[in-house]
Enzyme design. Structure first.
Site, PDB file in Angstrom:
ATOM      1  CG  HIS A   1      -6.266   2.237   6.441  1.00 12.70           C
ATOM      2  ND1 HIS A   1      -6.423   0.943   6.008  1.00 12.70           N
ATOM      3  CD2 HIS A   1      -7.438   2.572   7.036  1.00 12.70           C
ATOM      4  CE1 HIS A   1      -7.640   0.518   6.327  1.00 12.70           C
ATOM      5  NE2 HIS A   1      -8.276   1.484   6.947  1.00 12.70           N
TER       6      HIS A   1
ATOM      7  CE1 TYR B   1       1.216   2.776   8.801  1.00 12.98           C
ATOM      8  CE2 TYR B   1      -0.041   4.477   9.946  1.00 12.98           C
ATOM      9  CZ  TYR B   1       0.124   3.644   8.855  1.00 12.98           C
ATOM     10  OH  TYR B   1      -0.782   3.659   7.832  1.00 12.98           O
TER      11      TYR B   1
ATOM     12  NE  ARG C   1      -1.754   1.836   3.519  1.00  8.91           N
ATOM     13  CZ  ARG C   1      -1.656   1.695   4.828  1.00  8.91           C
ATOM     14  NH1 ARG C   1      -2.332   0.785   5.466  1.00  8.91           N
ATOM     15  NH2 ARG C   1      -0.851   2.479   5.534  1.00  8.91           N
TER      16      ARG C   1
END
Lengths: 491, 393
Positions: free
Chosen positions: B290, B299, B286
């Protein structure tokens, strides 16, 4: 600014909600300046929300006309942040306002609404939050309400936090404004109650609209429904006022601006404290005895110990010696260190002392205890006591530290009072209340002299501690504090 | 190659004749080895754009078909970029970007036949494109102006499923129905690495295995379940999980559109032949957040993204097309122009979407109405009427 909005040549871009349900974002960086040419989809600035730092693309082709806020400003969602001249070739535009050049402190006051200017000037007014969407600073987005008969239109966003959904709050607001009554509140909303409570009300034949809510945000609780069925004052003392005025169907919301009462849900430490105190007070028949004692010599000893090599770095105070005195008294009268086991119909004599110290902490009253205090030397006891107190003050006391106590000291003297009648910590048989030490006239060696005097109170469980035993314990504590050398002779 | 994918190729052999104990032991040892090292993945086009062969999965596409796959991926990426920008402009409430997963979606989407049925997550924009779902409808859903977006049966593309992993059950049930009908179509259930931890997915696996349902479980392992990396999600490579349920699993290079197409075709054919379910783990990445509410810089490190950029699905096919003379510069510049025009159309379509009537939210709750809904409708109407600016905005 108002001329801009009516001019089709200038298109305004409003701060979007780039997360789900965000109310504001901070402008981190402008990538364009007034006069720059932009195209649809071009990133013009970076903003940071409670969730993420993101780049904003402009939805127009044209020339940047003005930036409404400087970098570093927190802007409400929905406010115009940039305007674009979409027909730059059609003649001279008004002077582009270089409002938000990085060095400029805020948008010109003449162009920005007062609220915006104020906010730009005070970006630090934003409250930090750990979780959630952040705290909104203004309510400029709230839609205006229609004017209700008898109730003037409220200033938009005047009482922050007012619930439209709560007729009670609206009623309060109306009252505060000196107009109308609950009847003038906006559309009769359904009374708020959880489904089981609705069911209960239905079963009992109670119309929820007539029930006074006591829950948070005006929610009707199970207790409210019961109270409505049998409005006995002793059953629901807190709602006495409401039962006295049954003709008003809706009373004040639990927490409203300017309310005369504040309702705090009973939970956490408060709930535990209440349960423990009720349990203790109504199961153990309490007897409390008092003695006033000259502690001048103890105070002298405290001073001497403070400079003692063995006590260096340790907290030495009267409480330490009072604790030691209690331990000596228990050693001489071990039967007081016991518990009543109702289920087993037994008295449990404890051959160890876990000495509880009642502590007022930011979380409320807690009673951590020093395990096996009877085995500790004075420096060990001082160390344990110091640690217990600092842990409690930091709010880090563990549940284990509060369990298995055998006897407790509560130092009400720190609040300047002389004494009290303490309630036993559940499962224990004695609790010593320590009053304030004060310089008082006292007969010493046949003469009235100023001496340091304090009052001790000992409550004990009369089921297993008789007056004789309780009196001996209290007298021994007093004797040690009067003549601390007994710490040696009796130890 | 692992035991699992061998089983995929010749599923009946394993249950067939008796094998010597020694041979089985060797196999087990091999499996153990494969687990210890990073498992092999099926690849037909390397990140450098070189065509390679695989013993189990072959593909032979015409230049037209190859250019078609390329075009699909480019337009899907353009569509996705437009949607993100529209969300940033306040035109959409939310957008889950598929950036980086184009090959996994186009490859698998193009492997399906018209009468197959697809159960997507909420990120399958590329698959929706392949199934012929009107792109505008996807955006309408995320703008909140339609109730889910499209008629699932008009394209055999089920509604976007926001609940994580529940579609694995829907897909399995649909596939069991296909068997009962005696039809020869198949089903694809899409889900992500995060959903693989959901009970629904494992229940779907088990039912599909027991009922030999014609369903392909297509897992796009994009390495991140929002902010949780693979190492925090499972101990065994995902595709190996199928073995425990009794059907084959295979890992494919999810950024290789050719390999994804070949593997998905094989799995669907297998399902149509009545040989039961199969798990495909498309190993991909990805590249974006998100969703538009997420900030991946909080993160994960930039270096990780850079490493995956080198494996970009579109770039490697472009390199291959150019190197083999399968497409010329004119093709690419025409596609670029088409892509831009498509983007413009998407923007205009969204900006001109009309807000639905506020009261419409009460219309599709019960077919025959309900007293409670009526009450709520009246209450909401009164609430809306209480504002000075008239009707709801």
């Amino acid at each position: 600014m108002t001329t801009m909005t009516t001019d089709a040549r200038f298109r305004e871009f409003k701060m979007p909600d780039v997360g789900e349900g965000l109310t504001e974002a901070e402008i981190l960086k402008w990538y364009v300046q007034p006069g720059d040419t932009v195209t649809d989809g071009q990133v013009v600035c970076e903003v940071e929300t409670a969730k993420a730092a993101v780049e904003l693309p402009i939805p127009y082709d044209g020339v940047v006309h003005e930036l409404r806020f400087p970098e570093g400003t927190t802007v409400d969602v929905g406010q115009v942040i940039i305007s674009v001249d979409v027909a730059p070739g059609s003649g001279p535009a008004q002077t582009p306002a270089a409002a938000a050049a990085p060095e400029a402190s805020a948008a010109p006051a003449s162009e920005a609404p007062a609220a915006e200017a104020a906010e730009a000037a005070e970006p630090e007014g934003r409250q930090p939050v750990l979780v959630g969407y952040g705290v909104s600073q203004s309510s400029t987005k709230r839609r205006a309400r229609k004017e209700a008969p008898g109730v003037p239109a409220q200033e938009s966003g005047a009482p922050a936090g007012t619930y439209y959904a709560s007729p009670a709050a609206a009623a309060v607001q109306a009252e505060l404004n000196g107009h109308g009554s609950a009847a003038a509140a906006p559309p009769a909303a359904r009374p708020m109650a959880k489904p089981p409570v609705r069911k209960l009300a239905k079963d009992l034949g109670v119309d929820l609209a007539t029930v006074t809510p006591s829950g948070p945000d005006g929610v009707i609780t199970r207790e409210d429904v019961h109270a409505a069925v049998a409005p006995a004052p002793e059953a629901a003392p807190v709602s006495r006022e409401t039962t006295a005025a049954p003709q008003a169907p809706v009373q004040a919301a639990p927490v409203a601006a300017g309310a005369r009462e504040t309702r705090i849900p009973v939970k956490g430490v408060r709930k535990a404290t209440a349960a423990a105190m009720v349990g203790s007070a109504f199961t153990a028949p309490h007897v409390t005895e008092f003695v006033t004692v000259d502690v001048t010599r103890t105070m002298k000893l405290v001073e001497e110990l403070k400079s003692d090599k063995d006590m260096q770095g340790l907290r030495v105070n009267p409480l330490l010696l009072i604790a030691k005195a209690l331990l000596v008294a228990i050693k001489r009268n071990p039967d007081v260190n016991a518990a009543w086991d109702e289920a087993a119909q037994e008295i449990v004599l404890k051959h160890y002392v876990n000495l509880g110290i009642a502590a007022a902490t930011p979380r409320g009253l807690i009673v951590p205890n020093i395990k096996d205090a009877h085995d500790k030397t004075l420096p060990e006891l001082a160390s344990a006591l110091g640690e217990l107190v600092s842990t409690a003050r930091e709010g880090k006391t563990t549940p284990a530290a509060m369990q298995s106590g055998t006897v407790t000291i509560t130092n009400v003297g720190v609040f300047g009072v002389d004494t009290g009648t303490p309630i036993l910590n559940p499962g224990e048989s004695a609790i010593l209340a320590v009053g304030a030490i004060k310089l008082q006239p006292w007969v010493h060696k046949g003469k009235v002299k100023p001496r340091q005097v304090m009052t001790l109170a000992l409550s004990f469980d009369h089921r297993l501690v008789d007056g004789e035993l309780g009196s001996k314990v209290l007298a021994d504590i007093a004797a040690v504090l009067e003549q601390p050398k007994r710490l040696i002779t009796w130890a | 190659m692992t035991v699992e994918s061998t089983a995929a190729r010749t599923p009946r052999r394993t249950s067939g004749g008796k094998r010597a104990g020694g041979k089985t032991a060797t196999k087990a040892a091999k499996t153990a080895q494969a687990q210890a090292a990073e498992p092999e993945l099926v690849q037909l086009l390397t990140p450098e754009g070189k065509r390679v062969e695989h013993p189990d999965y072959a593909i032979d596409l015409s230049a037209d078909e190859l250019r078609g796959l390329y075009k699909d991926m480019v337009l899907t990426r353009q569509f996705d970029a437009e949607a993100i920008a529209l969300q940033r402009q306040g035109e959409l409430g939310l957008w889950p970007s598929l950036l980086g997963q184009e090959a996994a979606q186009i490859g698998s989407g193009r492997a399906t036949k018209d009468d197959d049925y697809v159960f997507p997550t909420y990120r399958e924009h590329g698959v929706a494109w392949c199934r012929g779902v009107e792109p505008k409808n996807l955006l309408g859903m995320f703008r909140g102006v339609n109730n889910g977006g499209w008629d699932p049966n008009s394209n055999n593309f089920h509604l976007y499923t926001i609940v994580i992993g529940s579609q694995a059950l829907h897909a399995t049930g649909y596939a069991m129905g296909i068997t009962k009908d005696g039809a020869d179509s198949a089903v694809v259930a899409y889900f992500g690495d995060g959903a693989s931890s959901q009970g629904d997915v494992m229940e779907g696996f088990n039912f599909a295995a027991v009922y030999n349902a014609p369903v392909v479980f297509f897992c796009q392992n994009n390495q991140w379940a929002i902010s949780e990396g693979n190492e925090k999600q499972f101990r065994v490579p995902l595709f190996q999980r199928a073995q425990g349920f009794g059907f084959p699993g295979v890992r494919v290079d999810g950024n290789d559109v050719l390999a994804v197409l070949a593997v998905t075709r094989a799995a669907l054919e297998r399902a149509r032949r009545g040989e039961g379910p199969m798990l495909i783990e498309a190993f991909t990445y990805r590249m974006g957040a998100h969703t538009t509410s997420d900030d991946p810089t909080k993160y994960r490190r930039d270096e990780e993204r850079e490493a995956w950029e080198a494996k970009d699905p579109i770039l490697r096919l472009r390199t291959y097309l150019l190197a083999e003379g399968l497409a010329d510069e004119a093709f690419f510049s025409e596609l670029e122009a088409e892509s831009e025009a498509f983007g413009k159309k998407v923007r205009e379509a969204v900006r001109s979407m009309e807000d639905p009537d506020m009261m419409a939210i009460f219309e599709n709750v019960y077919a025959d109405g309900s007293a409670l809904v009526d009450e709520e409708r009246a209450q909401f109407a009164a609430y809306q009427a209480s504002f000075a600016d008239g009707e709801g905005k």
